[in-house]
Design an enzyme around this catalytic site. Structure first.
Site, PDB file in Angstrom:
ATOM      1  N   THR A 169     -11.943   6.107  10.422  1.00  0.00           N
ATOM      2  CA  THR A 169     -12.029   5.602  11.800  1.00  0.00           C
ATOM      3  C   THR A 169     -11.634   6.675  12.814  1.00  0.00           C
ATOM      4  OG1 THR A 169      -9.875   4.613  11.378  1.00  0.00           O
ATOM      5  CG2 THR A 169     -11.749   3.134  11.353  1.00  0.00           C
ATOM      6  N   ARG A 196      -3.576  -6.440  13.952  1.00  0.00           N
ATOM      7  CA  ARG A 196      -2.365  -6.702  14.742  1.00  0.00           C
ATOM      8  C   ARG A 196      -2.282  -8.183  15.062  1.00  0.00           C
ATOM      9  NH1 ARG A 196      -1.312  -2.636  13.214  1.00  0.00           N
ATOM     10  NH2 ARG A 196      -0.667  -0.694  14.171  1.00  0.00           N
ATOM     11  N   THR A 229     -13.326  14.874 -12.341  1.00  0.00           N
ATOM     12  CA  THR A 229     -11.950  14.930 -11.827  1.00  0.00           C
ATOM     13  C   THR A 229     -11.524  13.580 -11.261  1.00  0.00           C
ATOM     14  OG1 THR A 229     -12.202  17.271 -11.368  1.00  0.00           O
ATOM     15  CG2 THR A 229     -10.449  16.133 -10.171  1.00  0.00           C
ATOM     16  N   LYS A 241       0.844  -1.205   0.000  1.00  0.00           N
ATOM     17  CA  LYS A 241       0.000   0.000   0.000  1.00  0.00           C
ATOM     18  C   LYS A 241       0.873   1.247   0.000  1.00  0.00           C
ATOM     19  CE  LYS A 241      -2.421   1.763   3.710  1.00  0.00           C
ATOM     20  NZ  LYS A 241      -2.407   3.246   3.701  1.00  0.00           N
ATOM     21  N   ARG A 291       2.969  -1.123  10.683  1.00  0.00           N
ATOM     22  CA  ARG A 291       4.063  -1.193  11.658  1.00  0.00           C
ATOM     23  C   ARG A 291       4.442  -2.589  12.129  1.00  0.00           C
ATOM     24  NH1 ARG A 291       1.252   3.666  14.783  1.00  0.00           N
ATOM     25  NH2 ARG A 291      -0.449   2.644  13.660  1.00  0.00           N
ATOM     26  N   ASP A 323      -3.573   4.273  -1.959  1.00  0.00           N
ATOM     27  CA  ASP A 323      -4.559   4.751  -0.975  1.00  0.00           C
ATOM     28  C   ASP A 323      -4.592   6.276  -0.989  1.00  0.00           C
ATOM     29  OD1 ASP A 323      -6.381   4.782   1.098  1.00  0.00           O
ATOM     30  OD2 ASP A 323      -4.876   4.419   2.657  1.00  0.00           O
ATOM     31  N   LEU A 324      -5.234   6.832  -2.025  1.00  0.00           N
ATOM     32  CA  LEU A 324      -5.275   8.298  -2.160  1.00  0.00           C
ATOM     33  C   LEU A 324      -6.599   8.885  -1.667  1.00  0.00           C
ATOM     34  CD1 LEU A 324      -3.596   8.867  -5.650  1.00  0.00           C
ATOM     35  CD2 LEU A 324      -2.553   8.806  -3.373  1.00  0.00           C
ATOM     36  N   LYS A 325      -7.566   8.036  -1.394  1.00  0.00           N
ATOM     37  CA  LYS A 325      -8.885   8.494  -0.883  1.00  0.00           C
ATOM     38  C   LYS A 325      -9.390   9.685  -1.694  1.00  0.00           C
ATOM     39  CE  LYS A 325      -8.141   6.790   3.826  1.00  0.00           C
ATOM     40  NZ  LYS A 325      -6.725   6.446   3.806  1.00  0.00           N
ATOM     41  N   HIS A 359     -11.619  12.323  -3.587  1.00  0.00           N
ATOM     42  CA  HIS A 359     -12.924  12.916  -3.256  1.00  0.00           C
ATOM     43  C   HIS A 359     -13.000  14.259  -3.982  1.00  0.00           C
ATOM     44  CE1 HIS A 359     -15.994  13.944   0.184  1.00  0.00           C
ATOM     45  NE2 HIS A 359     -16.497  14.081  -1.031  1.00  0.00           N
ATOM     46  N   ASP A 360     -13.715  14.277  -5.124  1.00  0.00           N
ATOM     47  CA  ASP A 360     -13.791  15.504  -5.921  1.00  0.00           C
ATOM     48  C   ASP A 360     -15.014  15.375  -6.830  1.00  0.00           C
ATOM     49  OD1 ASP A 360     -13.061  17.883  -7.406  1.00  0.00           O
ATOM     50  OD2 ASP A 360     -10.992  17.533  -6.769  1.00  0.00           O
ATOM     51  N   ILE A 361     -15.172  16.270  -7.788  1.00  0.00           N
ATOM     52  CA  ILE A 361     -16.310  16.129  -8.702  1.00  0.00           C
ATOM     53  C   ILE A 361     -16.081  14.884  -9.566  1.00  0.00           C
ATOM     54  CG2 ILE A 361     -16.843  18.596  -8.697  1.00  0.00           C
ATOM     55  CD1 ILE A 361     -15.499  18.796 -11.465  1.00  0.00           C
TER      56      ILE A 361
HETATM   57  O1  C5P Z   1       0.895   0.642  11.082  1.00  0.00           O
HETATM   58  P1  C5P Z   1      -0.526   0.226  10.873  1.00  0.00           P
HETATM   59  O2  C5P Z   1      -0.700  -1.279  10.715  1.00  0.00           O
HETATM   60  O3  C5P Z   1      -1.459   0.800  11.924  1.00  0.00           O
HETATM   61  O4  C5P Z   1      -0.903   0.864   9.469  1.00  0.00           O
HETATM   62  C1  C5P Z   1      -2.194   0.769   8.924  1.00  0.00           C
HETATM   63  C2  C5P Z   1      -2.259   1.473   7.626  1.00  0.00           C
HETATM   64  O5  C5P Z   1      -3.623   1.518   7.222  1.00  0.00           O
HETATM   65  C3  C5P Z   1      -1.774   2.914   7.656  1.00  0.00           C
HETATM   66  O6  C5P Z   1      -1.210   3.210   6.367  1.00  0.00           O
HETATM   67  C4  C5P Z   1      -3.044   3.696   7.893  1.00  0.00           C
HETATM   68  O7  C5P Z   1      -2.993   4.996   7.351  1.00  0.00           O
HETATM   69  C5  C5P Z   1      -4.065   2.862   7.143  1.00  0.00           C
HETATM   70  N1  C5P Z   1      -5.438   3.006   7.632  1.00  0.00           N
HETATM   71  C6  C5P Z   1      -5.820   2.734   8.917  1.00  0.00           C
HETATM   72  N2  C5P Z   1      -7.114   2.880   9.326  1.00  0.00           N
HETATM   73  C7  C5P Z   1      -8.032   3.286   8.454  1.00  0.00           C
HETATM   74  C8  C5P Z   1      -7.670   3.571   7.140  1.00  0.00           C
HETATM   75  C9  C5P Z   1      -6.349   3.408   6.748  1.00  0.00           C
HETATM   76  O8  C5P Z   1      -5.003   2.349   9.731  1.00  0.00           O
HETATM   77  N3  C5P Z   1      -9.287   3.392   8.849  1.00  0.00           N
END
Ligand code: C5P
Length: 246
Positions: free
Chosen positions: A124, A185, A74, A38, A215, A65-67, A69-71
């Site tokens: 979130t 995790r 675009t 990603k 991480r 993962d650019l999310k 959000h525009d017209i």
């Molecule tokens: O390090 P970690 O496992 O928390 O990274 C999760 C990745 O997913 C990060 O790039 C974070 O920006 C992304 N993300 C998230 N929660 C969301 C949307 C995206 O943790 N709701």
């Protein structure tokens, strides 16, 4: 869950680093343990095209993962630009509405590309008081559910969601949409700033098709070993799903 979903369980590692040089180092260190990465806003703004070319050159799949959000026009044109890099998954905001989501999906259809559009329902980082300040009277859960339905009904190929939302969304939306879950995790790992985490095993059992892990892999002393352990956990979940079906 059907066989279509079982084939899609994937680990995606979030390349949350500031430069393409660091991204390339991580990808080489992890090697064949991970095939899907990603790229988020930090890295894309710094070194986007170079990083995407590097990932393609290494034979990796790309979740951009650019999310967006525009017209609608675009977003459709930005989607076309992303497809030129061979992006596999691309995020847009469901709150951009049905026409915007449909425009992105139509751009993919017209190009005959393999890019899949994922809608982000509600970040979130937002809670009930944020929704209230925005004039939204639905609960967080209702808003996620309704935006998810709107997005898939408008042509999105899947959603980004919390693993805790995956089971309800899978039940509501059926087996086809991709459900991509960050906030994952391995048991016993440091949760960092994530508040509501699930293990990769539980996320897959709840209906996730892809788990996004940052991480726990990128900051591990041995990132390759960490990724392989998560892969093994996903395989255990797949075996549990298979035995449920028998
Ligand atoms: O390090 P970690 O496992 O928390 O990274 C999760 C990745 O997913 C990060 O790039 C974070 O920006 C992304 N993300 C998230 N929660 C969301 C949307 C995206 O943790 N709701």
């Amino acid at each position: 869950m059907n066989s279509e979903i079982e084939e899609k369980h994937e680990q995606i590692v979030a390349l949350d680093v500031p430069s393409s040089r660091e991204a390339a180092e991580a990808v080489r260190r992890i090697g064949d343990a991970v095939s899907f990465y990603k790229v988020g806003l930090e890295l894309f703004v710094a070194d986007g095209p170079e990083t995407l070319r590097m990932l393609r050159g290494e034979g990796k799949r790309i979740f951009l993962d650019l999310k967006l959000h525009d017209i609608p026009r675009t977003v459709a044109r930005a989607t076309e630009s992303c497809m030129r890099f061979g992006v596999d998954l691309l995020t847009i905001h469901a709150q951009g509405s049905s026409a915007m989501i449909a425009a992105a999906a139509e751009a993919v259809r017209q190009a005959g590309a393999g890019t899949r559009i994922l809608a982000v329902t509600l970040l979130t980082s937002l809670d009930a008081s944020d929704l209230s300040a925005l004039g939204v009277t639905r609960s967080v859960e209702e808003q996620v559910f309704e935006l998810g339905r709107l997005a898939v009904g408008s042509g999105a190929h899947g959603l980004v969601c919390s693993p805790r939302e995956a089971a309800a969304l899978r039940a509501a939306l059926g087996p086809s949409p991709l459900l991509v879950t960050p906030g994952v995790r391995p048991a016993g790992a440091d949760v960092g700033d994530q508040k509501r985490v699930s293990t990769p095993y539980d996320a897959i059992l709840a209906g996730a098709s892809h788990v996004v892990v940052g991480r726990p892999v990128m900051c591990a002393p041995d990132p390759r070993a960490a990724a392989l352990a998560i892969r093994a956990e996903i395989e255990r979940a797949e075996a549990a799903l298979m035995s449920r079906q028998q």
